[in-house]
Design a protein around this motif. Structure first.
Motif, PDB file in Angstrom:
ATOM      1  N   ILE A  12      -1.181  -3.310  -8.570  1.00 18.93           N
ATOM      2  CA  ILE A  12      -1.448  -2.705  -7.258  1.00 18.93           C
ATOM      3  C   ILE A  12      -2.611  -1.714  -7.368  1.00 18.93           C
ATOM      4  CG2 ILE A  12      -0.522  -1.207  -5.446  1.00 18.93           C
ATOM      5  CD1 ILE A  12       2.284  -2.424  -6.136  1.00 18.93           C
ATOM      6  N   ASP A  15      -5.866  -3.460  -7.606  1.00 16.56           N
ATOM      7  CA  ASP A  15      -6.321  -3.954  -6.304  1.00 16.56           C
ATOM      8  C   ASP A  15      -6.904  -2.826  -5.452  1.00 16.56           C
ATOM      9  OD1 ASP A  15      -5.466  -6.379  -7.115  1.00 16.56           O
ATOM     10  OD2 ASP A  15      -3.754  -6.519  -5.766  1.00 16.56           O
ATOM     11  N   THR A  50       2.055   1.463   1.127  1.00 10.14           N
ATOM     12  CA  THR A  50       2.526   0.292   1.875  1.00 10.14           C
ATOM     13  C   THR A  50       2.581  -0.933   0.962  1.00 10.14           C
ATOM     14  OG1 THR A  50       1.543   1.192   3.884  1.00 10.14           O
ATOM     15  CG2 THR A  50       2.143  -1.123   3.929  1.00 10.14           C
ATOM     16  N   GLU A  51       1.579  -1.055   0.099  1.00 12.43           N
ATOM     17  CA  GLU A  51       1.542  -2.187  -0.830  1.00 12.43           C
ATOM     18  C   GLU A  51       2.686  -2.085  -1.840  1.00 12.43           C
ATOM     19  OE1 GLU A  51      -0.594  -4.229   0.271  1.00 12.43           O
ATOM     20  OE2 GLU A  51      -0.340  -5.791  -1.231  1.00 12.43           O
ATOM     21  N   ASP A  54       5.792  -3.283  -0.093  1.00 12.33           N
ATOM     22  CA  ASP A  54       5.822  -4.739   0.076  1.00 12.33           C
ATOM     23  C   ASP A  54       6.110  -5.449  -1.236  1.00 12.33           C
ATOM     24  OD1 ASP A  54       5.282  -4.372   2.701  1.00 12.33           O
ATOM     25  OD2 ASP A  54       3.214  -5.100   2.642  1.00 12.33           O
ATOM     26  N   ARG A  55       5.396  -5.060  -2.294  1.00  9.83           N
ATOM     27  CA  ARG A  55       5.489  -5.829  -3.538  1.00  9.83           C
ATOM     28  C   ARG A  55       6.698  -5.441  -4.383  1.00  9.83           C
ATOM     29  NH1 ARG A  55      -0.585  -6.366  -5.980  1.00  9.83           N
ATOM     30  NH2 ARG A  55      -1.716  -6.144  -4.027  1.00  9.83           N
TER      31      ARG A  55
ATOM     32  N   THR B 131       0.781   1.908   7.996  1.00 13.26           N
ATOM     33  CA  THR B 131      -0.201   2.399   7.026  1.00 13.26           C
ATOM     34  C   THR B 131      -1.115   3.453   7.657  1.00 13.26           C
ATOM     35  OG1 THR B 131      -0.167   0.277   5.897  1.00 13.26           O
ATOM     36  CG2 THR B 131      -2.037   1.702   5.437  1.00 13.26           C
ATOM     37  N   LEU B 199      -7.605  -3.808   0.635  1.00 14.60           N
ATOM     38  CA  LEU B 199      -6.858  -2.770  -0.077  1.00 14.60           C
ATOM     39  C   LEU B 199      -7.767  -1.758  -0.767  1.00 14.60           C
ATOM     40  CD1 LEU B 199      -3.963  -4.656  -1.893  1.00 14.60           C
ATOM     41  CD2 LEU B 199      -3.826  -3.124   0.067  1.00 14.60           C
TER      42      LEU B 199
END
Lengths: 87, 223
Positions: A12, A15, A50-51, A54-55, B131, B199
Motif C-alpha cells: 500500500i 502504491d 481508505t486503501e 479496503d485491502r 476519503t 493513489l
C-alpha cells in the motif's frame, strides 16, 4: 497462504508513495512516515487510510488517527495488525 | 488531438456547451472516456490523454469531455449534482456518437446508458466521499480544529461542504453517498500493471500503464 499484514502494508505504501518494487522492503520499524515524507499530505494520508481499510478489511475511526499512528512504519504496522486481530 | 465542444444545456443557459478533447478521424470504433472525479480526475488526466493518443494510432477515435464545473467549464460546481454530470455524459454521447465507453474510477458513477464498455478501477461514491472527508478532518486537526467525518457528512448532506478544494452542494453529496458504479466490465490494476496513479501522493505518469491500457482496449473493442 494469504500475504501478511506487513507485506500488504508495504504494498500500500509502495502504491501511495510511488516507490519502485522492493523499495519498501527496506522500511524498518523506526522508518519515519508522516512528518518525514513531505509528499504525505492530508489527502495522501486519507487515501492511504481508505486503501488500508479496503485491502486489510478493517475500519479505521477518525479518532484513532493521530500523529503517533503515522509517525513510523512500526507504529502503523502495529496498529494494522491489532485491528485485524480484533476484527 | 483537437479541442472540441459539445452542447450541454444548463437551467440558466439552454445554449451552453462544454469543452472536450477529441481524436476524431471518423473511425468506426469511437470511445467516450468518462473522467475520474475531483482530485483523482487531475491525477488520471495525463494517463487518459496518453491512452487516447495510443488509441488514435490504432485507428480508434476517442473523446474526453469536461464535466460541468470542472476543468475549463464555467458552470458553478456548487449548484451541480451527480445527476447533472450524468446528463452531461449523455449529452456528450449524443454529440460524439461513441460506440463504446471507458469510465475511469468515479466516472463509473455517471456512465451514459446503452453503451458497451469498461470501467477502470470502479469505486462507490461513498468511498470517494469518505476519503475526501477524512482528508478534511486530518487537515483541520493539523490546524488545531477537531471535526468528525460522520458529523461533517450529516451536515454536508443538508448544507453542502467544501472538500479537497471543491465546493459541493447538498444534492451532490447526497447523490454521491448513494451512487454505485454502472455494470460495465471491470479493468483491474493487474491488467494495467504498476500501482494505481490515483493513489499517488504526488501526481505521476507511467507510460507503461498507458501502453497496457491502450493495448487492452484495442483488443477489447474488437473482441
Amino acid at each position: 497462504m494469504p500475504s501478511t499484514t506487513d507485506q500488504q502494508l508495504r504494498k500500500i505504501l509502495t502504491d501511495v508513495l510511488g516507490l519502485k518494487p522492493g523499495q519498501a522492503d527496506g522500511f524498518a520499524a523506526d522508518t519515519g512516515l508522516f512528518g518525514h515524507l513531505p509528499e504525505l499530505d492530508s489527502m495522501a494520508v486519507a487515501g492511504l487510510l481508505t486503501e488500508m481499510e479496503d485491502r486489510l478489511d478493517i475500519v479505521i475511526e477518525d479518532d484513532e488517527v493521530d500523529g503517533e499512528l503515522l509517525e513510523t512504519y512500526g507504529a502503523l504496522l502495529a496498529f494494522a495488525e491489532a485491528k485485524r486481530e480484533a476484527a | 488531438m483537437t479541442p472540441a465542444s459539445y452542447p450541454c444545456p444548463r437551467p440558466t443557459d439552454p445554449g451552453a456547451s462544454e469543452y472536450a478533447l477529441a481524436f476524431d478521424r471518423g473511425q468506426a470504433v469511437r470511445l467516450l472516456v468518462i473522467p475520474a472525479l475531483f482530485d483523482e480526475g487531475h491525477k488520471l488526466r495525463h494517463l487518459c490523454v496518453e491512452v487516447m493518443r495510443r488509441l488514435d494510432g490504432s485507428g480508434i477515435d476517442s473523446f474526453l469531455p469536461d464535466l460541468p464545473g470542472t476543468n475549463e467549464s464555467t458552470a458553478d460546481l456548487n449548484h451541480l449534482t451527480l445527476a447533472d454530470w450524468a446528463a452531461a455524459t449523455i449529452a456528450a454521447a449524443h454529440h460524439f456518437r461513441p460506440s463504446h465507453v471507458l469510465a475511469v474510477r468515479g466516472g463509473g458513477l455517471i456512465v451514459p446508458p446503452g453503451l458497451p464498455g469498461w470501467c477502470y478501477g470502479p469505486v462507490k461514491g461513498s468511498s470517494l466521499l469518505r476519503t475526501m472527508l477524512r482528508a478534511r478532518v486530518l487537515s483541520a486537526r493539523e490546524a488545531g480544529r477537531e471535526e468528525s467525518g460522520e458529523g461533517l457528512l450529516v451536515e454536508a448532506q443538508e448544507h453542502g461542504i467544501e472538500l479537497a478544494g471543491y465546493r459541493l452542494g447538498a444534492g451532490m453529496v447526497q447523490q454521491m453517498q448513494a451512487a454505485s458504479p454502472a455494470a460495465l466490465a471491470e479493468i483491474e490494476q493487474d491488467v494495467v500493471g504498476g500501482s494505481p496513479l490515483w493513489l499517488r501522493a504526488e501526481p505521476d505518469y507511467a507510460p507503461a500503464q498507458a501502453d497496457a491500457l491502450a493495448a487492452y482496449l484495442t483488443m477489447a473493442v474488437r473482441a
